[in-house]
Design an enzyme around this catalytic site. Sequence first.
Site, short mmCIF file in Angstrom:
data_model
loop_
_atom_site.label_atom_id
_atom_site.label_comp_id
_atom_site.label_asym_id
_atom_site.label_seq_id
_atom_site.Cartn_x
_atom_site.Cartn_y
_atom_site.Cartn_z
N CYS A 153 0.76 -1.35 0.10
CA CYS A 153 -0.14 0.09 0.10
C CYS A 153 0.92 1.30 0.03
O CYS A 153 1.90 1.33 0.59
CB CYS A 153 -0.74 -0.13 1.22
SG CYS A 153 -2.04 1.44 1.30
N GLU B 131 -8.56 -1.28 -2.52
CA GLU B 131 -8.74 0.30 -2.68
C GLU B 131 -10.08 1.04 -1.91
O GLU B 131 -9.90 1.98 -1.60
CB GLU B 131 -8.93 0.76 -4.16
CG GLU B 131 -7.61 0.60 -4.97
CD GLU B 131 -6.38 1.18 -4.42
OE1 GLU B 131 -6.49 2.42 -3.80
OE2 GLU B 131 -5.01 0.77 -4.25
ZN ZN Z 1 -3.63 1.01 -0.13
#
Ligand code: ZN
Length: 182
Positions: free
Chosen positions: A103, A146
């Site tokens: 991430c 997401e």
């Molecule tokens: Zn992320």
Amino acid sequence: MAVREILRMGHPILRQRARALTAAEIGDSKLSALIEDMVDTLADSGGIGLAAPQIGIPLRLAIIRIPGGPSRYGEIEEVPLTIYVNPEIEVLDGSEQGFWEGCLSVPGLRGYVERPRGIRVRWLDTSGQPQAAAYQGFLATVFQHEFDHLDGRLYIDRLKDTSKLMFEEEFARFGDPVEAID
Ligand code: ZN
């Protein structure tokens, strides 16, 4: 157009539930400017997805662009740059599959996360028109990752086994690629 700073884990905006965009906001030029910044920021980062809260905007908005082609997860379907306004996920196949996720807001780490294998996504495009698509495999994981950002969730929250959270260098040396393929 500008590359924005990507917030890192610990910033409170990453932990908020983002609010939906209104019909008036969807047609507004301010939204176009925000999307341009998100596109620039994603391109600069080298990532495949970016949610608005990651640049400090707590709105239900995300962009995804997946180049496609061969990868360690097999052949991945291309997803051209797409803007997802107020997206929602419906699970079509709840059997779980695991991938090593990373991430932009948790830089330098990888973690093994299991999520439902098949989903349908419904969203509004930038004209406010409803759109839908179904995804399986790696793409299903990308969308769930997401859109978790829009609910203040990070992938590390979904780790079942914290021994499968690694720095990228150690992952490259010691990570288990067989398990990563699932
Ligand atoms: Zn992320």
